[in-house]
Motif scaffolding. Structure first.
Motif, PDB file in Angstrom:
ATOM      1  N   PHE A 144       0.980  -1.179   0.173  1.00  0.00           N
ATOM      2  CA  PHE A 144      -0.086  -0.159   0.123  1.00  0.00           C
ATOM      3  C   PHE A 144       0.909   1.249  -0.035  1.00  0.00           C
ATOM      4  CE2 PHE A 144      -2.061   3.158   2.552  1.00  0.00           C
ATOM      5  CZ  PHE A 144      -3.349   3.465   1.616  1.00  0.00           C
ATOM      6  N   ALA A 145       0.767   2.127  -1.021  1.00  0.00           N
ATOM      7  CA  ALA A 145       1.302   3.419  -1.143  1.00  0.00           C
ATOM      8  C   ALA A 145       2.786   3.287  -0.941  1.00  0.00           C
ATOM      9  CB  ALA A 145       0.711   4.245  -0.077  1.00  0.00           C
ATOM     10  N   GLY A 146       3.401   2.316  -1.413  1.00  0.00           N
ATOM     11  CA  GLY A 146       4.836   2.259  -1.548  1.00  0.00           C
ATOM     12  C   GLY A 146       5.462   1.458  -0.268  1.00  0.00           C
ATOM     13  N   GLY A 147       4.702   1.083   0.521  1.00  0.00           N
ATOM     14  CA  GLY A 147       4.747   0.417   1.950  1.00  0.00           C
ATOM     15  C   GLY A 147       3.994  -0.914   2.043  1.00  0.00           C
ATOM     16  N   THR A 148       3.553  -0.925   3.313  1.00  0.00           N
ATOM     17  CA  THR A 148       2.598  -2.159   3.595  1.00  0.00           C
ATOM     18  C   THR A 148       1.582  -1.580   4.594  1.00  0.00           C
ATOM     19  OG1 THR A 148       4.540  -3.622   3.645  1.00  0.00           O
ATOM     20  CG2 THR A 148       2.922  -4.474   4.958  1.00  0.00           C
ATOM     21  N   ALA A 149       0.425  -1.944   4.271  1.00  0.00           N
ATOM     22  CA  ALA A 149      -0.872  -1.769   5.184  1.00  0.00           C
ATOM     23  C   ALA A 149      -1.074  -3.384   5.865  1.00  0.00           C
ATOM     24  CB  ALA A 149      -1.963  -1.233   4.408  1.00  0.00           C
ATOM     25  N   TYR A 150      -1.319  -3.129   7.167  1.00  0.00           N
ATOM     26  CA  TYR A 150      -1.765  -4.146   7.940  1.00  0.00           C
ATOM     27  C   TYR A 150      -2.858  -4.159   8.748  1.00  0.00           C
ATOM     28  CZ  TYR A 150       0.343  -1.527  11.924  1.00  0.00           C
ATOM     29  OH  TYR A 150       0.528  -0.544  12.729  1.00  0.00           O
ATOM     30  N   ALA A 151      -3.711  -5.189   9.146  1.00  0.00           N
ATOM     31  CA  ALA A 151      -4.814  -5.197   9.814  1.00  0.00           C
ATOM     32  C   ALA A 151      -5.168  -6.506  10.503  1.00  0.00           C
ATOM     33  CB  ALA A 151      -5.927  -4.632   9.170  1.00  0.00           C
ATOM     34  N   THR A 152      -5.826  -6.778  11.248  1.00  0.00           N
ATOM     35  CA  THR A 152      -6.209  -8.020  11.984  1.00  0.00           C
ATOM     36  C   THR A 152      -7.558  -8.674  11.380  1.00  0.00           C
ATOM     37  OG1 THR A 152      -7.476  -6.710  13.720  1.00  0.00           O
ATOM     38  CG2 THR A 152      -5.284  -7.410  14.404  1.00  0.00           C
ATOM     39  N   ALA A 153      -7.930  -7.939  10.145  1.00  0.00           N
ATOM     40  CA  ALA A 153      -9.116  -8.553   9.141  1.00  0.00           C
ATOM     41  C   ALA A 153      -8.587  -8.143   7.938  1.00  0.00           C
ATOM     42  CB  ALA A 153     -10.460  -7.826   9.771  1.00  0.00           C
ATOM     43  N   ALA A 154      -9.152  -9.301   7.076  1.00  0.00           N
ATOM     44  CA  ALA A 154      -8.748  -9.249   5.581  1.00  0.00           C
ATOM     45  C   ALA A 154      -9.725  -8.079   4.977  1.00  0.00           C
ATOM     46  CB  ALA A 154      -8.680 -10.570   5.048  1.00  0.00           C
ATOM     47  N   LEU A 155     -10.677  -8.099   5.229  1.00  0.00           N
ATOM     48  CA  LEU A 155     -11.813  -7.425   4.528  1.00  0.00           C
ATOM     49  C   LEU A 155     -11.506  -6.056   4.288  1.00  0.00           C
ATOM     50  CD1 LEU A 155     -14.432  -7.581   2.686  1.00  0.00           C
ATOM     51  CD2 LEU A 155     -15.779  -7.378   5.012  1.00  0.00           C
ATOM     52  N   PRO A 156     -10.971  -5.403   5.309  1.00  0.00           N
ATOM     53  CA  PRO A 156     -10.778  -3.959   5.385  1.00  0.00           C
ATOM     54  C   PRO A 156      -9.644  -3.738   4.597  1.00  0.00           C
ATOM     55  CG  PRO A 156     -11.364  -4.551   7.753  1.00  0.00           C
ATOM     56  CD  PRO A 156     -11.406  -5.605   6.771  1.00  0.00           C
ATOM     57  N   LEU A 157      -8.649  -4.315   4.486  1.00  0.00           N
ATOM     58  CA  LEU A 157      -7.402  -4.263   3.673  1.00  0.00           C
ATOM     59  C   LEU A 157      -7.927  -4.265   1.921  1.00  0.00           C
ATOM     60  CD1 LEU A 157      -4.618  -6.052   5.409  1.00  0.00           C
ATOM     61  CD2 LEU A 157      -5.309  -3.778   5.455  1.00  0.00           C
ATOM     62  N   ALA A 158      -8.655  -5.311   1.837  1.00  0.00           N
ATOM     63  CA  ALA A 158      -9.395  -5.613   0.329  1.00  0.00           C
ATOM     64  C   ALA A 158     -10.128  -4.194   0.196  1.00  0.00           C
ATOM     65  CB  ALA A 158     -10.220  -6.713   0.498  1.00  0.00           C
ATOM     66  N   ASP A 159     -10.788  -3.522   1.054  1.00  0.00           N
ATOM     67  CA  ASP A 159     -11.330  -2.474   0.698  1.00  0.00           C
ATOM     68  C   ASP A 159     -10.362  -1.362   0.508  1.00  0.00           C
ATOM     69  OD1 ASP A 159     -14.084  -2.595   0.630  1.00  0.00           O
ATOM     70  OD2 ASP A 159     -14.390  -2.020   2.687  1.00  0.00           O
ATOM     71  N   LEU A 160      -9.235  -1.163   1.377  1.00  0.00           N
ATOM     72  CA  LEU A 160      -8.324  -0.296   1.195  1.00  0.00           C
ATOM     73  C   LEU A 160      -7.534  -0.256  -0.121  1.00  0.00           C
ATOM     74  CD1 LEU A 160      -6.641   1.975   2.507  1.00  0.00           C
ATOM     75  CD2 LEU A 160      -5.097   0.032   3.627  1.00  0.00           C
ATOM     76  N   VAL A 161      -7.367  -1.378  -0.750  1.00  0.00           N
ATOM     77  CA  VAL A 161      -6.645  -1.236  -1.907  1.00  0.00           C
ATOM     78  C   VAL A 161      -7.375  -1.774  -3.195  1.00  0.00           C
ATOM     79  CG1 VAL A 161      -4.448  -1.846  -0.686  1.00  0.00           C
ATOM     80  CG2 VAL A 161      -5.679  -3.870  -1.629  1.00  0.00           C
ATOM     81  N   GLY A 162      -8.796  -1.935  -2.887  1.00  0.00           N
ATOM     82  CA  GLY A 162      -9.432  -2.632  -4.178  1.00  0.00           C
ATOM     83  C   GLY A 162      -9.070  -3.935  -4.542  1.00  0.00           C
ATOM     84  N   ALA A 163      -8.777  -4.850  -3.583  1.00  0.00           N
ATOM     85  CA  ALA A 163      -8.394  -6.158  -3.948  1.00  0.00           C
ATOM     86  C   ALA A 163      -9.455  -7.175  -4.458  1.00  0.00           C
ATOM     87  CB  ALA A 163      -7.603  -6.985  -2.734  1.00  0.00           C
ATOM     88  N   PRO A 164      -9.165  -7.690  -5.699  1.00  0.00           N
ATOM     89  CA  PRO A 164     -10.525  -8.580  -6.263  1.00  0.00           C
ATOM     90  C   PRO A 164     -10.414  -9.765  -5.404  1.00  0.00           C
ATOM     91  CG  PRO A 164      -8.519  -8.333  -7.762  1.00  0.00           C
ATOM     92  CD  PRO A 164      -8.236  -7.649  -6.558  1.00  0.00           C
ATOM     93  N   LEU A 165     -11.477 -10.480  -5.792  1.00  0.00           N
ATOM     94  CA  LEU A 165     -11.720 -11.872  -5.236  1.00  0.00           C
ATOM     95  C   LEU A 165     -10.566 -13.131  -5.940  1.00  0.00           C
ATOM     96  CD1 LEU A 165     -13.706 -13.263  -3.274  1.00  0.00           C
ATOM     97  CD2 LEU A 165     -14.954 -14.259  -5.125  1.00  0.00           C
ATOM     98  N   ASP A 166     -10.031 -13.693  -4.988  1.00  0.00           N
ATOM     99  CA  ASP A 166      -9.162 -14.762  -5.454  1.00  0.00           C
ATOM    100  C   ASP A 166      -9.730 -15.979  -5.345  1.00  0.00           C
ATOM    101  OD1 ASP A 166      -6.988 -16.548  -5.871  1.00  0.00           O
ATOM    102  OD2 ASP A 166      -5.668 -15.809  -4.349  1.00  0.00           O
ATOM    103  N   ALA A 167     -10.568 -16.357  -6.788  1.00  0.00           N
ATOM    104  CA  ALA A 167     -11.093 -17.585  -6.886  1.00  0.00           C
ATOM    105  C   ALA A 167     -10.308 -19.022  -6.569  1.00  0.00           C
ATOM    106  CB  ALA A 167     -11.712 -17.666  -8.290  1.00  0.00           C
ATOM    107  N   GLY A 168      -9.027 -18.800  -6.848  1.00  0.00           N
ATOM    108  CA  GLY A 168      -8.156 -19.878  -6.540  1.00  0.00           C
ATOM    109  C   GLY A 168      -8.140 -20.281  -5.195  1.00  0.00           C
ATOM    110  N   HIS A 169      -8.089 -19.184  -4.608  1.00  0.00           N
ATOM    111  CA  HIS A 169      -8.021 -19.730  -3.080  1.00  0.00           C
ATOM    112  C   HIS A 169      -9.103 -20.107  -2.393  1.00  0.00           C
ATOM    113  CE1 HIS A 169      -6.918 -19.081   1.001  1.00  0.00           C
ATOM    114  NE2 HIS A 169      -8.094 -18.363   1.512  1.00  0.00           N
TER     115      HIS A 169
END
Length: 692
Positions: A144-169
């Motif tokens: 995130f923004a040239g560094g790393t964002a962290y959280a104790t939940a995955a959904l907020p981080l997906a919101d933060l960077v607009g992460a798409p769904l990983d169907a393979g996972h």
């Protein structure tokens, strides 16, 4: 959902000044901020700071004075510590742990009672987050923004960077749920990574890396000292919950009382800890008696209608629990609720969106009813089976360790059980030979060969067979890997991709763990993930669910138990009876925990039949099918079999449908969610979290 979040980069980015989580509380500022979001209690967020030449200071993270001291005064030698969750450490212990961390001894930060997340900021642009051993308190991160964002939940981080769904996972979760080579550190969101349980996430200069906790080797002890250590750890785990401060007017404390010995043990231990005058973590003075609060509600009143002080509602769904009624506990007020079937409420719109999918979504209504009747702090027995029981694959560990004679008692007990149910020939001859052969085969199997075999079974779409006898069920567990119950219902393309990935992974190095220890650890991680999903799906505002068996200290204490002891028939009830005896409860019946309970699959059979119309509508045009992950006709056929009132669906079919339906339900709730709803100040445009 409660979560912590922050980020760290190589340089300060002015564009990040406006980015913040909605309704977040700033725990510390500066270029590497830390936020707390959600329903946190004042004593669940504690901060400590240590500057050169000054003693460490500790205070609450929700202090009305605002965020912790001015961070622009920090030097490279300044340490900041945040502890979020239920932690039994005193302020002095937090300060001592922070001082030890300055010398690099991070393991002290994971040895306090309770279940919590630790964030350590060691000067500017250097942050360390510690996960727990089971995986109840995970940590996620993403670039995130040239560094790393962290959280104790995955959904907020997906919101933060607009992460798409990983169907393979998602395919890997369904096909190989306990195979790290298939799952890796991925999450349902592409680019959002999970720190493995028992590891630390280090971020230095914006770059993230994982390191394992510096754990001391846990060598098995003799039975008596190992049980004493387990008793001490479990008592501390329960005490730090009972002594917590709970807000509101709802019952102070509640406990689950299911048909198992684990919840009964937690209930009896909680009933033995006084509520009055117990200091909450970090406090030096006793809490006023007026704050303890008697349990309020119709179940906590005597015949004259007056409240009975210091009683705990012990909640059971369904019929009365023999374990509870067999033991006299004056402070336990047994409350039997009407049974709630699995799959209840699936046809209703909305529903809680959890961080990840899981079968707990299908049991949400069932557990919500129990938790609503419980206390502001509701204790459960989740995880005891995975923490205390000896995984069947540990039989192979005994062979590899040169102790084959220790296999005789568990195999003899299996033979006796199968003689009573399947006949003399099966119990006397077939069961011992089958189990012993499987144990020897696993002890000799190379890890690479096991991965190749799993890949072949996925390609051939082998449906799981029914065990039939206890001996066959144990023999089926004597393997490095097992495919998930829903693997044969997946489409050809994702199965082929997984098989190819496993064949490639087979060429990498083999793990150093023996097969039994590895299977037991991965089963614990999976159970912890299920419990975390259950918490997200059922926990209500102001309420906390607790699983003391999944605490670090209890997991460590269980590792000291000898394998041969844990593999004995009835080992868990015997261990828990010894724990209660060590806590002063010596009045347990001789057969405590050894009576046969109800069929555990009956509620699922009845629930899936009752919910047949809603499930048929859910699988009419499934999102899993549109993504090409499942064989939709095969899934509909399995559903027709499970909902047919003329036959009882086998447990494997019920488990397979439960996994698939849970993921489908989670996908639909995720699709209905507004993207970016956890953050403000994000630059546009932003991709949605469901983009594939």
């Amino acid at each position: 959902m409660r979560w912590l979040t922050g980020w760290s980069g190589p340089t300060a980015d002015p564009a990040l000044a406006a980015v913040r989580p909605i309704a977040g509380t700033l725990l510390w500022g500066g270029p590497d901020p830390l936020w707390a979001v959600g329903d946190w209690r004042p004593d669940e967020l504690r901060l400590a700071v240590l500057r050169p030449g000054a003693p460490a200071t500790v205070r609450g993270g929700l202090d009305p004075r605002g965020p912790a001291d001015r961070t622009d005064q920090d030097t490279p030698a300044t340490l900041r510590l945040a502890v979020a969750g239920r932690c039994g450490a005193t302020d002095r212990e937090l300060a001592d742990g922070l001082a030890a961390a300055r010398g690099g001894a991070l393991r002290h930060l994971t040895h306090w009672p309770g279940s919590y997340t630790v964030v350590l900021r060691a000067g500017p642009r250097s942050t360390v987050l510690l996960t727990d051993l089971a995986g109840v308190q995970p940590v996620f991160h993403t670039p995130f923004a040239g560094g790393t964002a962290y959280a104790t939940a995955a959904l907020p981080l997906a919101d933060l960077v607009g992460a798409p769904l990983d169907a393979g996972h998602l395919a890997a979760r369904l096909a190989t749920p306990e195979t790290p080579e298939a799952l890796g550190d991925r999450t349902p969101f592409r680019g959002v990574r999970r720190v493995p349980p028992g590891h630390a996430l280090g971020i230095r200069g914006g770059r993230a890396h994982h390191t394992a906790h510096p754990e001391e080797p846990a060598e098995a002890r003799a039975e008596a000292p190992a049980v004493r250590e387990l008793t001490r750890a479990l008592l501390e785990a329960v005490r730090c919950r009972v002594r917590a401060t709970a807000p509101g007017d709802r019952p102070r404390l509640g406990v689950d009382l299911s048909y198992g010995t684990a919840s009964a043990t937690v209930a009896l231990l909680a009933a033995a800890v006084p509520l009055s005058g117990c200091p909450h973590p970090g406090a030096a003075l006793e809490r006023p008696a007026a704050r303890t609060g008697a349990v309020r509600g119709s179940w906590a009143r005597g015949a004259d209608g007056r409240p009975e002080p210091e009683t705990l509602p012990a909640v059971t769904l369904g019929d009365a629990d023999g374990l509870a009624l067999a033991v006299h506990a004056p402070r336990l007020r047994h409350l039997v609720l009407p049974p709630v079937l699995p799959y209840t409420g699936l046809g209703e719109p909305g529903g809680p969106l959890t961080d990840e999918p899981g079968p707990a979504l299908l049991l949400a209504a069932r557990h919500t009813a129990a938790h609503r009747a419980g206390g502001a702090d509701h204790l459960t027995g989740h995880g005891a089976r995975q923490v205390l029981d000896g995984h069947p694959a540990r039989l192979a560990d005994l062979i590899r360790a040169g102790r084959p004679l220790h296999l005789l008692p568990p195999i003899a007990a299996l033979a006796g059980a199968d003689r009573a149910t399947a006949g003399t020939l099966t119990g006397t001859l077939h069961t011992p030979v089958t189990v012993l052969r499987a144990a020897r085969r696993l002890a000799r199997t190379r890890y690479a060969d096991a991965l190749d075999d799993l890949a072949l079974r996925l390609r051939l779409r082998h449906a799981p067979g029914e065990a039939g006898t206890m001996g066959r069920a144990m023999a089926a567990e004597l393997t490095w890997h097992r495919a998930g119950p829903a693997a044969h219902l997946l489409a050809d393309e994702p199965l082929a991709a997984l098989a190819q990935h496993l064949r490639t992974a087979a060429r990498d190095g083999a793990p150093t763990e023996p097969p039994g220890a590895r299977r037991a650890r991965l089963a614990l991680h999976r159970q912890a993930a299920h419990y975390r999903t259950l918490v997200h799906a059922t926990e209500q505002h102001g309420q906390r669910l607790h699983a003391p068996f999944l605490d670090n200290q209890v997991v460590r204490a269980a590792r000291l138990l000898p394998d041969e002891l844990r593999l004995q028939p009835g080992a868990r009830p015997a261990l828990l009876a010894a724990v209660l005896a060590g806590a002063g409860r010596t009045d347990l019946p001789a057969d405590w925990g050894r009576t046969t309970g109800p069929d555990p699959h009956t509620p699922a059979r009845n629930g899936i039949r009752a919910a047949a119309p809603a499930l048929a509508d859910l699988l009419d045009r499934p999102l899993l099918g549109e993504a090409g992950l499942i064989d939709t006709p095969a899934v509909r056929k399995a559903l027709a079999t499970a909902t047919d009132p003329a036959q009882d669906a086998p447990p494997t079919t019920l488990a397979a449908l439960g996994e698939l339906i849970a993921v489908e339900l989670w996908l639909r709730r995720l699709a209905a969610r507004r993207p970016g709803s956890a953050w403000t100040g994000l630059p546009a445009p932003r991709r949605t979290a469901l983009e594939t």
